[in-house]
Design an enzyme around this catalytic site. Structure first.
Site, PDB file in Angstrom:
ATOM      1  N   ARG A  31     -28.781  15.675 -17.669  1.00  0.00           N
ATOM      2  CA  ARG A  31     -29.255  15.033 -17.010  1.00  0.00           C
ATOM      3  C   ARG A  31     -28.793  14.282 -16.099  1.00  0.00           C
ATOM      4  NH1 ARG A  31     -34.108  17.983 -16.222  1.00  0.00           N
ATOM      5  NH2 ARG A  31     -35.655  17.875 -17.913  1.00  0.00           N
TER       6      ARG A  31
ATOM      7  N   TYR B 247     -41.812  22.697 -24.659  1.00  0.00           N
ATOM      8  CA  TYR B 247     -41.024  22.865 -25.520  1.00  0.00           C
ATOM      9  C   TYR B 247     -40.835  24.482 -25.866  1.00  0.00           C
ATOM     10  CZ  TYR B 247     -40.256  18.052 -23.935  1.00  0.00           C
ATOM     11  OH  TYR B 247     -39.796  17.000 -22.726  1.00  0.00           O
TER      12      TYR B 247
ATOM     13  N   GLU C 245     -49.002  20.423 -15.431  1.00  0.00           N
ATOM     14  CA  GLU C 245     -48.464  19.013 -16.415  1.00  0.00           C
ATOM     15  C   GLU C 245     -48.216  17.888 -15.674  1.00  0.00           C
ATOM     16  OE1 GLU C 245     -44.715  18.834 -18.837  1.00  0.00           O
ATOM     17  OE2 GLU C 245     -43.548  19.148 -16.827  1.00  0.00           O
TER      18      GLU C 245
ATOM     19  N   ASP D 227     -33.258  19.600  -8.915  1.00  0.00           N
ATOM     20  CA  ASP D 227     -32.035  18.342  -8.575  1.00  0.00           C
ATOM     21  C   ASP D 227     -30.364  19.000  -8.763  1.00  0.00           C
ATOM     22  OD1 ASP D 227     -34.547  16.533  -8.085  1.00  0.00           O
ATOM     23  OD2 ASP D 227     -34.770  16.233  -9.884  1.00  0.00           O
TER      24      ASP D 227
ATOM     25  N   ASP E 209     -39.765  25.663 -14.606  1.00  0.00           N
ATOM     26  CA  ASP E 209     -40.864  25.846 -13.600  1.00  0.00           C
ATOM     27  C   ASP E 209     -41.424  26.355 -12.508  1.00  0.00           C
ATOM     28  OD1 ASP E 209     -40.584  23.132 -15.365  1.00  0.00           O
ATOM     29  OD2 ASP E 209     -39.468  22.090 -13.655  1.00  0.00           O
TER      30      ASP E 209
ATOM     31  N   LYS F 220     -31.828  27.526 -12.254  1.00  0.00           N
ATOM     32  CA  LYS F 220     -31.910  27.675 -13.003  1.00  0.00           C
ATOM     33  C   LYS F 220     -33.441  26.338 -13.217  1.00  0.00           C
ATOM     34  CE  LYS F 220     -32.580  24.081 -15.030  1.00  0.00           C
ATOM     35  NZ  LYS F 220     -32.320  22.963 -15.718  1.00  0.00           N
TER      36      LYS F 220
ATOM     37  N   GLY G  51     -32.798  20.519 -17.623  1.00  0.00           N
ATOM     38  CA  GLY G  51     -34.348  21.011 -18.896  1.00  0.00           C
ATOM     39  C   GLY G  51     -33.703  22.640 -19.045  1.00  0.00           C
TER      40      GLY G  51
HETATM   41  P1  FBP Z   1     -35.461  21.279 -15.072  1.00  0.00           P
HETATM   42  O1  FBP Z   1     -36.659  21.165 -14.305  1.00  0.00           O
HETATM   43  O2  FBP Z   1     -34.829  20.585 -15.557  1.00  0.00           O
HETATM   44  O3  FBP Z   1     -35.415  23.078 -14.817  1.00  0.00           O
HETATM   45  O4  FBP Z   1     -37.184  20.670 -16.320  1.00  0.00           O
HETATM   46  C1  FBP Z   1     -37.535  21.621 -16.644  1.00  0.00           C
HETATM   47  C2  FBP Z   1     -39.081  20.738 -17.637  1.00  0.00           C
HETATM   48  O5  FBP Z   1     -38.855  21.119 -18.881  1.00  0.00           O
HETATM   49  C3  FBP Z   1     -39.933  20.631 -16.785  1.00  0.00           C
HETATM   50  O6  FBP Z   1     -41.129  21.417 -17.278  1.00  0.00           O
HETATM   51  C4  FBP Z   1     -40.732  19.207 -17.507  1.00  0.00           C
HETATM   52  O7  FBP Z   1     -41.301  18.110 -17.480  1.00  0.00           O
HETATM   53  C5  FBP Z   1     -39.095  18.239 -18.444  1.00  0.00           C
HETATM   54  O8  FBP Z   1     -38.259  19.681 -17.967  1.00  0.00           O
HETATM   55  C6  FBP Z   1     -38.349  17.364 -19.143  1.00  0.00           C
HETATM   56  O9  FBP Z   1     -38.088  17.607 -19.264  1.00  0.00           O
HETATM   57  P2  FBP Z   1     -37.004  16.073 -20.463  1.00  0.00           P
HETATM   58  O10 FBP Z   1     -36.604  18.333 -21.315  1.00  0.00           O
HETATM   59  O11 FBP Z   1     -36.069  15.757 -20.132  1.00  0.00           O
HETATM   60  O12 FBP Z   1     -38.202  16.207 -21.454  1.00  0.00           O
END
Ligand code: FBP
Length: 553
Positions: free
Chosen positions: A147, A427, A313, A178, A207, A204, A83
């Site tokens: 991802r 977002y 969440e 991850d 969260d 990065k 993300g």
């Molecule tokens: P990362 O662990 O990849 O930094 O994800 C952050 C995040 O914004 C989470 O808070 C959220 O649950 C997830 O990505 C949403 O994923 P996507 O962008 O695939 O909708």
């Protein structure tokens, strides 16, 4: 000609991130201290067995001295993974600037669209012109993100072949837990096969759950929480003006509640749920709804039929009955993936799992509204995580509280008016212009990653610490990624992964919140942080998070 850049964008391009003193100069006066061998966060026996070539390295710290960095020309690859988080572009600009200071012939190659860019050999050279257009901007759009999970030997070999073909000797992976798990696996594979390829991670994630003593905060958390803090403050002021709604705000952050906690400390809402506390108290969904109802009624008794509630969440993953349900669903969906994926429509999928769940999980699943059931069965992400951002927990709680208030009203026990409005802030905060803190921190993380590459290290995460001090005094170095790992159940199998840092209930940030929340519940103690400021008094423009400030006390 129409203006293509906003006035803020124009001005932010000129911002010069503050660089820690230890990273200044041309690397000729850089020495390095190496600490004692490290152990993994847990399951050390298994992790050591799985990472025989990269396990146990010492932590490193750059110091004034000499001889730590090689100066012959190198080509470094970089990938943005997972993300978006504010500051990603500054990691790249720091990396680029450091490489060019170390040797003007050094080159930086960006892989497009995340890890699949490495396996598919989709790349672009990051030139000064390209980098200059993205300095201090939000987003990951300079090269994009993705991802894709790197887990098969074919993928590792494709990575190695493509890196070699491009003449790259070190790969920098900018990602969360991850993605950095991927980085560690890749580093081990390259080392085990004598491929001469290094892998460096950069922490990065908005969260805030990639966190240790040396990784005081992951980048993006500061800007994202400041952005949500502004929005929540605005909603609070609206609430106070109109006096007619209860706002339920779900906040991103995956499993951990760091974002919800930081936002609560910033804005003092009437209710803020912390998933880790829900788990510790073994609260059921009904009990959580009951507690919120108590606050609704207490406020109504004071003539306040309005309020603000923050919902992390990942909450449902921590409610014991739902946690077991999710674990069962994960196993079931992984084991019977072929049949499950062939089913059309959510009703067929819901029926399929209902017939296979244990009695307790069947009851928990059956008690949820159909749209929530369907959201729980949504595809897992490539790392096997439930996509919690898709589960409308705020709506579930709104409905449960409305039902309870309705019952009490019919019984003549309250006159409360409960008119809930739901929001999801996620977002909105991931691509904001990085705050001064994130702009400086990310630039330093990228710069430092180039130093780690030039120091010939692999399997290390770039770390910049002592963050409550002025940037000039920040410590820079690296920690072995295997030191952050443990074994967890993913996709129905035990896998080595970086251990998520959850909110610690005996930590200072939570304790400070817990001490004040009873007052916040009934009073209007709202705090309005306002928009991120990029210029102005340092107390405003260079503020650190409440979490960092409290933790450092
Ligand atoms: P990362 O662990 O990849 O930094 O994800 C952050 C995040 O914004 C989470 O808070 C959220 O649950 C997830 O990505 C949403 O994923 P996507 O962008 O695939 O909708």
């Amino acid at each position: 000609m129409a203006q293509t850049l906003s006035p803020l964008q124009e001005e932010r391009l000129k911002y010069e991130p503050k660089l820690p003193a230890v990273l200044r100069g041309k690397g000729k006066k850089t020495g390095m201290k190496t600490g004692k061998p490290t152990k993994s966060a847990a399951d050390s026996g298994e992790i050591k067995k799985l990472f025989p070539h990269t396990y146990g390295q010492g932590e490193v710290r750059f110091v004034e001295g000499k001889g730590a960095l090689k100066t012959d020309a190198i080509k470094v690859g970089v990938v943005l993974s997972g993300g978006q988080a504010p500051g990603g572009h500054n990691v790249l600009s720091g990396l680029f600037d450091a490489l060019h200071v170390l040797n003007p012939k050094n080159k930086l190659i960006g892989f497009l669209g995340g890890p699949s860019g490495i396996t598919d050999k989709q790349s672009v050279e990051l030139t000064a012109k390209l980098i200059d257009a993205y300095r201090n901007t939000g987003g990951f759009d300079i090269i994009g993100s993705g991802r894709t999970k790197l887990e098969s030997r074919e993928q590792f070999d494709a990575c190695a072949a493509n890196l070699k073909a491009l003449g790259i000797s070190a790969l920098v992976v900018v990602g969360g837990d991850d993605s950095n798990t991927n980085a560690a696996v890749l580093a081990e594979y390259f080392a085990a096969n004598g491929m001469g390829l290094q892998v460096i991670g950069v922490p990065k994630t908005i969260d805030g759950d990639l966190k240790t003593e040396e990784i005081e905060v992951s980048f993006g958390f500061d800007t994202a929480t400041k952005t949500y803090g502004e929005l929540i403050g605005n909603v609070e002021r609206d609430c106070l003006s109109a006096k007619k709604y209860w706002h339920f705000i779900k906040l991103m952050g995956r499993s951990a509640s760091h974002i919800a906690l930081e936002c609560a400390l910033k804005t003092r809402p009437n209710v803020a749920l912390i998933s880790e506390e829900v788990a510790a108290k073994k609260q059921t969904l009904a009990q959580i709804a009951e507690e919120i109802t108590d606050t609704v009624l207490a406020r109504a008794a004071k003539g306040k039929n309005y309020g603000v509630a923050l919902v992390p969440e990942g909450l449902v993953e921590f409610v014991p009955e739902i946690k077991s349900l999710i674990a069962e669903l994960n196993e079931l969906v992984a084991k019977e993936s072929a049949v499950f994926n062939s089913l059309q429509g959510s009703t067929a999928r819901i029926d399929f799992v209902l017939n296979r769940l244990s009695a307790l999980s069947k009851m928990a699943f059956g008690s949820l509204p159909k749209d929530i059931q369907a959201q729980m069965l949504d595809e897992r992400d490539p790392h096997g995580n439930v996509q919690v951002s898709r589960i409308e927990t705020e709506k579930l709680l709104m409905a449960m509280v409305a039902e309870r208030v309705g019952t009490l009203k019919r019984e003549g026990k309250t006159k409360a008016k409960f008119s809930p409005v739901g929001h999801f802030f996620g977002y909105e905060g991931r691509c904001a212009f990085p705050s001064n803190f994130d702009a400086d921190y990310c630039y330093a993380l990228g710069y430092n990653a180039a130093f780690l590459a030039a120091a010939d290290l692999t399997g290390m995460m770039s770390t910049v610490s002592k963050l409550t001090k002025p940037a000039k005094q920040w410590d820079c170095g690296g920690v072995p990624i295997t030191g952050l790992m443990n074994v967890e159940r993913r996709h129905g199998a035990d896998k080595p992964v970086i251990k998520k840092a959850l909110v610690e209930l005996d930590g200072k940030p939570f304790k400070s919140f817990a001490k004040q929340r009873a007052e916040w519940a009934v009073e209007d103690s709202y705090l309005f942080p306002g928009a991120i400021q990029y210029w102005g008094p340092t107390e405003v423009a260079d503020q650190i998070t409440a979490t960092l400030a409290l933790e450092s006390k």
